[in-house]
Design a protein around this motif. Sequence first.
Motif, mmCIF file in Angstrom:
data_model
loop_
_atom_site.group_PDB
_atom_site.id
_atom_site.type_symbol
_atom_site.label_atom_id
_atom_site.label_comp_id
_atom_site.label_asym_id
_atom_site.label_seq_id
_atom_site.Cartn_x
_atom_site.Cartn_y
_atom_site.Cartn_z
ATOM 1 N N GLN A 218 28.341 39.311 50.043
ATOM 2 C CA GLN A 218 29.606 39.692 50.661
ATOM 3 C C GLN A 218 29.423 40.134 52.109
ATOM 4 O O GLN A 218 30.263 39.839 52.973
ATOM 5 C CB GLN A 218 30.261 40.823 49.861
ATOM 6 C CG GLN A 218 31.643 41.218 50.369
ATOM 7 C CD GLN A 218 32.179 42.461 49.680
ATOM 8 O OE1 GLN A 218 31.503 43.492 49.644
ATOM 9 N NE2 GLN A 218 33.378 42.357 49.108
ATOM 10 N N TYR A 301 39.422 38.101 41.562
ATOM 11 C CA TYR A 301 38.682 39.049 42.395
ATOM 12 C C TYR A 301 38.390 40.338 41.624
ATOM 13 O O TYR A 301 37.321 40.940 41.757
ATOM 14 C CB TYR A 301 39.493 39.348 43.658
ATOM 15 C CG TYR A 301 38.743 40.089 44.741
ATOM 16 C CD1 TYR A 301 37.658 39.508 45.379
ATOM 17 C CD2 TYR A 301 39.148 41.363 45.152
ATOM 18 C CE1 TYR A 301 36.978 40.170 46.398
ATOM 19 C CE2 TYR A 301 38.473 42.033 46.163
ATOM 20 C CZ TYR A 301 37.389 41.428 46.783
ATOM 21 O OH TYR A 301 36.712 42.088 47.781
ATOM 22 N N ARG A 302 39.318 40.743 40.776
ATOM 23 C CA ARG A 302 39.155 41.989 40.023
ATOM 24 C C ARG A 302 38.078 41.889 38.941
ATOM 25 O O ARG A 302 37.630 42.910 38.430
ATOM 26 C CB ARG A 302 40.493 42.396 39.389
ATOM 27 C CG ARG A 302 41.452 43.032 40.380
ATOM 28 C CD ARG A 302 42.789 43.324 39.737
ATOM 29 N NE ARG A 302 43.650 44.095 40.634
ATOM 30 C CZ ARG A 302 44.972 44.169 40.514
ATOM 31 N NH1 ARG A 302 45.579 43.509 39.531
ATOM 32 N NH2 ARG A 302 45.686 44.883 41.356
ATOM 33 N N ASP A 304 35.181 41.082 39.685
ATOM 34 C CA ASP A 304 34.028 41.633 40.399
ATOM 35 C C ASP A 304 34.337 42.982 41.043
ATOM 36 O O ASP A 304 33.427 43.790 41.243
ATOM 37 C CB ASP A 304 33.573 40.647 41.484
ATOM 38 C CG ASP A 304 33.065 39.336 40.905
ATOM 39 O OD1 ASP A 304 32.796 39.293 39.682
ATOM 40 O OD2 ASP A 304 32.950 38.357 41.653
ATOM 41 N N PHE A 305 35.606 43.211 41.376
ATOM 42 C CA PHE A 305 36.013 44.465 42.025
ATOM 43 C C PHE A 305 37.243 44.992 41.284
ATOM 44 O O PHE A 305 38.381 44.772 41.713
ATOM 45 C CB PHE A 305 36.318 44.240 43.512
ATOM 46 C CG PHE A 305 35.168 43.673 44.301
ATOM 47 C CD1 PHE A 305 34.213 44.517 44.854
ATOM 48 C CD2 PHE A 305 35.033 42.301 44.469
ATOM 49 C CE1 PHE A 305 33.143 44.001 45.577
ATOM 50 C CE2 PHE A 305 33.969 41.781 45.190
ATOM 51 C CZ PHE A 305 33.018 42.632 45.747
ATOM 52 N N ALA A 308 40.370 46.685 42.985
ATOM 53 C CA ALA A 308 40.951 46.061 44.182
ATOM 54 C C ALA A 308 42.466 45.904 44.042
ATOM 55 O O ALA A 308 42.976 45.576 42.968
ATOM 56 C CB ALA A 308 40.316 44.699 44.424
ATOM 57 N N ASP A 315 36.641 37.728 52.039
ATOM 58 C CA ASP A 315 36.303 37.310 50.679
ATOM 59 C C ASP A 315 37.225 36.201 50.166
ATOM 60 O O ASP A 315 36.956 35.603 49.123
ATOM 61 C CB ASP A 315 36.392 38.502 49.718
ATOM 62 C CG ASP A 315 35.136 39.364 49.731
ATOM 63 O OD1 ASP A 315 34.090 38.894 50.230
ATOM 64 O OD2 ASP A 315 35.208 40.514 49.255
#
Length: 663
Positions: A218, A301-302, A304-305, A308, A315
């Motif tokens: 990242q 995305y959530r 991995d995060f 968020a 990203d």
Amino acid sequence: MTLTPLSLPSSDDAPTWGEWVRSRSSAELDRARELVSTIRTASPQAALEVLRAWDRATGHLGNAAALGSLFGNVHPDESVRDVADEAEQEAQRLSTAWSLDRGLYDAFAALDATVIAGDPLATRLLEKVRKDFRRSGVDRDEETRARISAIRDRLTELDQEFSKIARDDVRSIRVAAERLAGLPADWLEAHPAGDDGLVTVTTDYPDAIPVRVFAHDQGVRREIVTAFLQRGWPTAEPVLEEMFALRQELASLVGYPDWPSYDTDVKMIGTGAAIPEFIEKIAAGAEEPMRADLGVLLERYRHDFPDATEVPLYDSFYYQEKVRQEQYDVDGQRVRTYFEFPKVRQGLLDVTGRLFGLRYEPVDVPVWHEDVAAYDVFRSDGDESLGRIFLDLHPRDGKYKHAAQFTLTDGVAGEQVPEGVLVCNFSRGLMEHDHVVTLFHEFGHLLHHVLAGHGEWYRFAGIATEWDFVEAPSQMLEEWAWDPAVLRSFATDAAGEPIPDQLVEAMRRSDDYGKGIYARTQMFYAAISYWFHADEARRAAGEEVASLTDRMITFQKKYAALPYLEGTHFFAAFGHLGGYSSAYYTYMWSLVIAKDMFSAFEAEGAGDPFAPGSLAVATRYRDRVLAPGGTQDAADLVADFLGRPYSFDSYAAWLARSTRPSS
């Protein structure tokens, strides 16, 4: 009489090239001046002769300007680029002087239009020339005309300076080789680590785009995207501020409330006020697709995060690729293996040749760099050349950083062969499919330029339609870069196996996924283009106007799908603020028309772009939209092709098409 293309210098020596550019541009301007000198004392009854002299003079002037613009952006030697910039400036100065010459204006105003009443093209030309003079400010007092002349000269300098900043400001990051995990093997092979173990990644497209899409790290993605969005900063800001202020002053001096009103007076859209209305219409239409796109993206995305609430810009490219891999079964690295540059280039020529009844014969002639390939263009059933094209498709220092078609010469029957140059920055090895689409797009401009270079007037030659239509033929050609039958003809992997139809269909579905994000991003760019100029009228009236950066952030929040990346200044290298000025809306305006025109192919093609019905439509499109150039208004050309006025329906249907993943 057989016409021959321009002969370029056979030597790579920079002084030879510099002298050639200087000598040719000077000769062209001298010939232009000679022709114009005959106009001042002409009889009002000699309307056709006067118009022909003016048209040929502006053709010679255009030769000098085109020469300067092209080689100022592509020649590998800086000294030659400087000479070319000077040539372009001199051509612009002469153009400005003519436009403000009351004697010339009076000569055209006095012409007896009844003499040419039976000649629709001559009549059209006279109307346009008279309007050009009125828009130039020729009817203003001497002091005002002098100020207009000074502004135009300075705007030419500023435009060149801004272009040079965007062209030459190549940023780079240096990262440990192990931090580039995820990059394709061919990319890694082409970017070996230095003695210190670090790899240099530049902001040139073949470097930066794969890194932001494929790098697992990242931090690396953040660094390269930040560097990319910092190009031109802070050098470009005062250049742009002066450019916008001078455009506003110029518009005001010739009787318009602001630059967009002046700029749109000769475009399809008609008025400056129609631009924000169009932006809002597209933004509203894209709202639901954008939210659907972002919902899918944020959900992934959530993984991995988990906490968020939004996907950062740096990203977004990587996670859009993840969505395509996981939910649409499209792996960008696998897709790349089918698009080796030499095959793509030849495939493009083969496909457009079949579609439009053309053939391209390579010619061994002097060029400005060893990367450049030259071809003569012919009708498939004939031996008379239609023109010459040059393909300059790989990045190098000092070269134009984006993708565009440049004119070398406009074509006129019996006078001059059309010659055009494609200037892009693609990998020499494997290409992303996005870049294949870009290549098809830009080649659409090249076809338009060559096919429309056989009329009797320079004014209507090549891409001479309204400026907010010029992208439509290119956006139309993009459609074939998504066609399974077209791609099968040249897209093969290392073993020679063609790209599977199922993969192409998955690519199309995944492309549908991101179009809400795309449309809103385009409206962000269009808003910058418009409001950076429109706000100058407020500033000129004494109002307080926010900085370019603050306004950019405001428009990004209002229109863009993705959030602002703190500390960046995208506008500083947004080259369209030069040539397109307030009219970046053009890209979406043209896309509306392109989607409607392509509906004619969809209706006839039955899934086969090379079926007789499809080829008949392609021939009709070639002859009724491309070949006429600027001899008719764009709306009339499109109506002649479609058999009806163009509409918003096809675009709306495309935008509303389902974006739900297939899994």
